[in-house]
Design a protein around this motif. Sequence first.
Motif, mmCIF file in Angstrom:
data_model
loop_
_atom_site.group_PDB
_atom_site.id
_atom_site.type_symbol
_atom_site.label_atom_id
_atom_site.label_comp_id
_atom_site.label_asym_id
_atom_site.label_seq_id
_atom_site.Cartn_x
_atom_site.Cartn_y
_atom_site.Cartn_z
ATOM 1 N N THR A 65 25.191 25.794 57.699
ATOM 2 C CA THR A 65 23.781 25.617 57.308
ATOM 3 C C THR A 65 22.878 25.513 58.541
ATOM 4 O O THR A 65 21.666 25.571 58.426
ATOM 5 C CB THR A 65 23.570 24.333 56.450
ATOM 6 N N LEU A 66 23.503 25.350 59.721
ATOM 7 C CA LEU A 66 22.712 25.252 60.956
ATOM 8 C C LEU A 66 22.534 26.622 61.616
ATOM 9 O O LEU A 66 21.998 26.729 62.716
ATOM 10 C CB LEU A 66 23.394 24.281 61.924
ATOM 11 N N GLY A 67 23.073 27.667 60.956
ATOM 12 C CA GLY A 67 22.828 29.024 61.452
ATOM 13 C C GLY A 67 23.930 29.589 62.321
ATOM 14 O O GLY A 67 23.721 30.571 63.021
ATOM 15 N N ILE A 68 25.106 28.981 62.290
ATOM 16 C CA ILE A 68 26.223 29.567 63.045
ATOM 17 C C ILE A 68 27.264 30.059 62.045
ATOM 18 O O ILE A 68 27.505 29.421 61.022
ATOM 19 C CB ILE A 68 26.839 28.553 64.054
ATOM 20 N N ASP A 69 27.856 31.206 62.364
ATOM 21 C CA ASP A 69 28.834 31.810 61.481
ATOM 22 C C ASP A 69 30.217 31.161 61.703
ATOM 23 O O ASP A 69 30.556 30.783 62.819
ATOM 24 C CB ASP A 69 28.891 33.299 61.838
ATOM 25 N N ARG A 70 30.983 31.061 60.597
ATOM 26 C CA ARG A 70 32.282 30.408 60.707
ATOM 27 C C ARG A 70 33.228 31.133 61.694
ATOM 28 O O ARG A 70 33.942 30.510 62.465
ATOM 29 C CB ARG A 70 32.952 30.333 59.338
ATOM 30 N N LEU A 71 33.160 32.467 61.669
ATOM 31 C CA LEU A 71 34.047 33.230 62.566
ATOM 32 C C LEU A 71 33.722 32.927 64.031
ATOM 33 O O LEU A 71 34.610 32.872 64.871
ATOM 34 C CB LEU A 71 33.929 34.728 62.290
ATOM 35 N N GLU A 72 32.433 32.718 64.283
ATOM 36 C CA GLU A 72 32.047 32.389 65.663
ATOM 37 C C GLU A 72 32.608 31.019 66.055
ATOM 38 O O GLU A 72 33.116 30.820 67.156
ATOM 39 C CB GLU A 72 30.523 32.409 65.781
ATOM 40 N N MET A 73 32.538 30.063 65.109
ATOM 41 C CA MET A 73 33.081 28.723 65.411
ATOM 42 C C MET A 73 34.583 28.816 65.704
ATOM 43 O O MET A 73 35.092 28.189 66.623
ATOM 44 C CB MET A 73 32.877 27.783 64.215
ATOM 45 N N SER A 108 36.228 31.401 66.739
ATOM 46 C CA SER A 108 36.469 32.051 68.030
ATOM 47 C C SER A 108 36.222 31.048 69.173
ATOM 48 O O SER A 108 36.950 31.045 70.168
ATOM 49 C CB SER A 108 35.578 33.299 68.108
ATOM 50 N N GLN A 109 35.236 30.163 69.012
ATOM 51 C CA GLN A 109 35.000 29.138 70.057
ATOM 52 C C GLN A 109 36.198 28.195 70.196
ATOM 53 O O GLN A 109 36.531 27.749 71.282
ATOM 54 C CB GLN A 109 33.742 28.322 69.725
ATOM 55 N N LEU A 110 36.846 27.921 69.058
ATOM 56 C CA LEU A 110 38.045 27.064 69.117
ATOM 57 C C LEU A 110 39.162 27.798 69.871
ATOM 58 O O LEU A 110 39.790 27.251 70.779
ATOM 59 C CB LEU A 110 38.514 26.710 67.696
ATOM 60 N N HIS A 111 39.368 29.065 69.494
ATOM 61 C CA HIS A 111 40.501 29.800 70.052
ATOM 62 C C HIS A 111 40.329 30.119 71.539
ATOM 63 O O HIS A 111 41.305 30.279 72.253
ATOM 64 C CB HIS A 111 40.723 31.094 69.256
ATOM 65 N N THR A 112 39.073 30.213 71.977
ATOM 66 C CA THR A 112 38.863 30.505 73.400
ATOM 67 C C THR A 112 38.709 29.230 74.230
ATOM 68 O O THR A 112 38.474 29.283 75.429
ATOM 69 C CB THR A 112 37.595 31.368 73.591
ATOM 70 N N GLY A 113 38.828 28.082 73.565
ATOM 71 C CA GLY A 113 38.780 26.805 74.303
ATOM 72 C C GLY A 113 37.362 26.316 74.551
ATOM 73 O O GLY A 113 37.150 25.304 75.218
ATOM 74 N N LYS A 114 36.348 27.029 74.008
ATOM 75 C CA LYS A 114 34.954 26.597 74.226
ATOM 76 C C LYS A 114 34.648 25.350 73.386
ATOM 77 O O LYS A 114 33.887 24.486 73.795
ATOM 78 C CB LYS A 114 34.017 27.743 73.847
ATOM 79 N N ALA A 115 35.257 25.285 72.194
ATOM 80 C CA ALA A 115 35.034 24.105 71.339
ATOM 81 C C ALA A 115 36.279 23.224 71.373
ATOM 82 O O ALA A 115 37.401 23.733 71.443
ATOM 83 C CB ALA A 115 34.760 24.560 69.909
ATOM 84 N N LYS A 116 36.039 21.929 71.289
ATOM 85 C CA LYS A 116 37.167 20.991 71.316
ATOM 86 C C LYS A 116 37.613 20.662 69.896
ATOM 87 O O LYS A 116 36.966 21.023 68.914
ATOM 88 C CB LYS A 116 36.729 19.713 72.011
ATOM 89 N N TYR A 117 38.697 19.913 69.804
ATOM 90 C CA TYR A 117 39.135 19.276 68.554
ATOM 91 C C TYR A 117 39.740 17.950 68.973
ATOM 92 O O TYR A 117 40.016 17.733 70.161
ATOM 93 C CB TYR A 117 40.127 20.163 67.775
#
Length: 331
Positions: free
Chosen positions: A111-119, A121-130
């Motif tokens: 709802t904030l304007g980011i696509d799930r696939l982009e999120m 991809s950010q996880l898989h490339t290490g840009k986003a944490k968990y």
Amino acid sequence: MARNIGVHTVVTGFSIKFVGMETMDLAQREKTFEDKIKSGIKIEPKDWMPDRYRKQLIRMMSQHAHSEIVGMLPEGNWITRAPSLSRKLTLLAKVQDEAGHGLYIYSATETLGIDRLEMISQLHTGKAKYSSIFNYPTTNWADIGTIGWLVDGAAIVNQTALAKCSYGPYSRAMIRICKEENFHNKQGYQLLAHMMEGTKQQRDMAQDSLNRWWWPSLMMFGPSDKDSPNSAELMRWKVKMHSNDFLRQRFIDRTVPQAEAIGLRIPDPKLRWNEETQHYDWGEIDWDEFYTVIKGNGPCNRQRMQARVDADVRGRWVRKAAEAYAKKHMN
Ligand code: FAQ
């Protein structure tokens, strides 16, 4: 062509911009936004919000969604080895619940304007944490109890605060998620309580599990307040309702008596009840370990990411088929 008309108007080619009015508009929007935050009115997806608020929410919520999904892996590891049918069913349902939580939070983040696939991809490339916690291995059956009790317990403490946060979709997702996490928390505690009434070997397994998971669970709340770069801004905007250290202390205060009630010993020699503060005093978190894990070098980071990337590759045909099906039915 550019021409100044007083201080307010700039003419460029055919477009006329009322600079002063635009500035006033922005100031007005910011004021409306800040007023809503102050008076506890939720911010909804179509409302104006500062870019920084949107970015911070995307960062934090996507990290949360990734945690729910990666968090299925350590427990999923035990589904085939659960010691009874009812334990297997409970564990299966819990792991499925975590998938559901990930999906609610991905949807809320979209709802904030980011696509799930982009999120993803950010996880898989290490840009986003968990969450750091899911980089530890589950080496004995008691770990399934400990995760429900401690990890879901820590998540509840954090998420009941987030259920009151300023962003509507996130706060509403948290209400439902907390109800389910409460059930997870109770089944985990019940599993450990049951083991603590069993043989010496079962009691040792439960204690060993607590020894390994206690400190990583405390790390779930993030760095100490003095080292938390995002907290001040997030608390001002009421995304975070309390600081990392405040919630960590709340978790310790509620968890220690639960450990004592079933005969488990918290692995912290400095742990003491403090009559004066009415809180537990406790030892020091190994922050080197925390930063090692969040930088990708914990015991299972590589294994966890590989499992997610493999699942993504294996699921490609399903997404393609769903797309083809949707196209066919649009015509
Ligand atoms: N792990 O400035 P702060 C669950 C990062 S759900 C990894 O204090 P912030 C359910 C942080 O991102 C568990 N990274 O950050 C379940 C930042 O890096 P960045 C997940 C961490 O955002 C149960 C940097 O350190 N819950 O368990 C961690 O203000 C069982 C500086 O830190 C949530 O995500 C960490 N522990 O506060 C599922 C709740 N801590 O992004 C399966 C929502 C900090 O600038 C089985 N999130 N970092 O590169 C939050 O409440 C907050 O984001 C915090 C961190 C408190 C986690």
